[in-house]
Write a protein that holds these residues in place. Structure first.
Motif: not given
Length: 378
Positions: A155-156, A159
């Motif tokens: 995932g990030r 962001r």
């Protein structure tokens, strides 16, 4: 009276860009084969997955696509990606993460854990290496297709900020590793059995040379956890196949040797990411992406349909211009015919493609002209 073969059902999925052109070629060839000797096949064309479907429905394919395709025995896909034409800056174009997502959905959802990509330089095909031994290239690259680097976990965080962190997790299981490597050895054994004795000699440190070889690709010097597991499982499975030579290359060295001496490779087995990269390189060694077929299969089960696709993409730069080479799609169609039990038709098609390459002698032709040449060769 001979029992009639069960009818196999095929889904034709043109997809995007030149996928429509090469799929039209594949269907024309299937019709020509069927006209000369009826095939136990039925097929229909699906409008999805495709960018056009997304433009209408805001998704690449229906939500129940995985359920729908299970009524088929095989799926034949043209291409996914940028639909083109590249000259139109206003075209409906999606990020690769969306347009190519159906590939991962099918591979994982249908349990198609092995991707096979043969790389054989046919007479008449472009030979990009000057060494005359390059004409002897005939390798099979088997890529793990369900886990590894493409497991899509991660995932990030934060962001879009300077503190953003992206994680991409790799997952390798012993079960997935063992079934992949055993399949590679079975394919090598089949290749050995089909060859005249003594016709091939591949390097094997333990045996000196062998009539067939499996080369394992890892990056175990920098990624030892999965690399060592692959190596250990490889040794265990190899002990079951005493006639098959064994070899190991690190992926960076393998890229170099694919160019230096591709004729030294027989069956190559690699992880998802490494196999993805190496197969495109192998495709160039066999004449380019326009001649490179592939299949996504579950060698242990026919419960789910297999997915067949040429290795080229949607080629937006030439989409709609009739310039696409349909040979890769036609050779992929031959692989599909083998899978559904039409081996004689598959061999006729491969021979017709090879004959057309020699007859054309490098001439520039349209997709329709190549298709007509292959049909004439049937």
């Amino acid at each position: 009276m001979a029992e009639q073969a069960a009818i196999k059902k095929i889904a034709l999925m043109p997809g995007d860009g030149i996928g429509h052109e090469v799929m039209a070629a594949a269907e024309a060839v299937l019709l020509a084969l069927h006209a000369s000797e009826p095939l136990p096949l039925e097929w229909e064309t699906l409008a999805w997955p495709s960018t056009g479907w997304h433009q209408q429905h805001a998704e690449m394919m229906p939500a129940d696509a995985l359920e729908q395709v299970q009524r088929y025995d095989a799926l034949l896909l043209g291409a996914l990606g940028d639909p083109g034409p590249a000259s139109d800056p206003q075209r409906y174009r999606l990020p690769d993460s969306i347009s190519l997502a159906p590939l991962l959905t099918f591979r994982k959802g249908l349990q198609l854990w092995a991707c096979e990509r043969p790389a054989r330089l046919l007479p008449g095909a472009p030979q990009y290496l000057a060494d005359p031994r390059a004409a002897e290239v005939d390798m099979l690259v088997i890529r793990e297709n369900s886990e590894g680097e493409y497991v899509n976990q991660g995932g990030r965080l934060n962001r879009g900020t300077p503190q953003e962190v992206a994680t991409q997790l790799e997952v390798f299981t012993r079960h997935g590793t063992e079934r992949l490597i055993r399949h590679a050895f079975r394919r090598a054994q089949a290749r050995l059995d089909a060859r005249p004795r003594g016709s091939k000699a591949f390097f094997c440190a333990e045996k000196g040379t062998a009539g067939a070889q499996v080369c394992l690709i890892t990056k175990r010097n920098a990624q030892p956890f999965w690399g060592d597991m692959y190596t250990e499982v490889f040794a265990e499975v190899a002990s079951e196949f005493p006639e098959i030579g064994v070899h190991h290359e690190l992926v960076d060295a393998a890229c170099m040797k694919f160019v230096q001496s591709p004729w030294a490779f027989d069956v190559v087995v690699a992880s998802n990411l490494h196999g993805d990269i190496l197969t495109d390189l192998a495709a160039v060694l066999s004449g380019g992406l326009g001649l490179a077929p592939s299949c996504n299969i579950n060698p242990d089960s026919r419960d789910m349909p297999a997915l067949f696709e040429p290795t080229h993409g949607s080629a937006p730069d030439i989409a709609g211009q009739g310039k696409a080479n349909p040979a890769a799609m036609l050779l992929t169609t031959a692989m599909m015919l083998d899978w559904v039990g039409c081996a004689q038709a598959a061999e006729r098609l491969r021979m017709a493609v090879a004959k057309d390459l020699v007859t054309a002698a490098g001439a520039q032709r349209t997709c329709q002209e190549v298709t007509a040449g292959v049909i004439a060769g049937l």
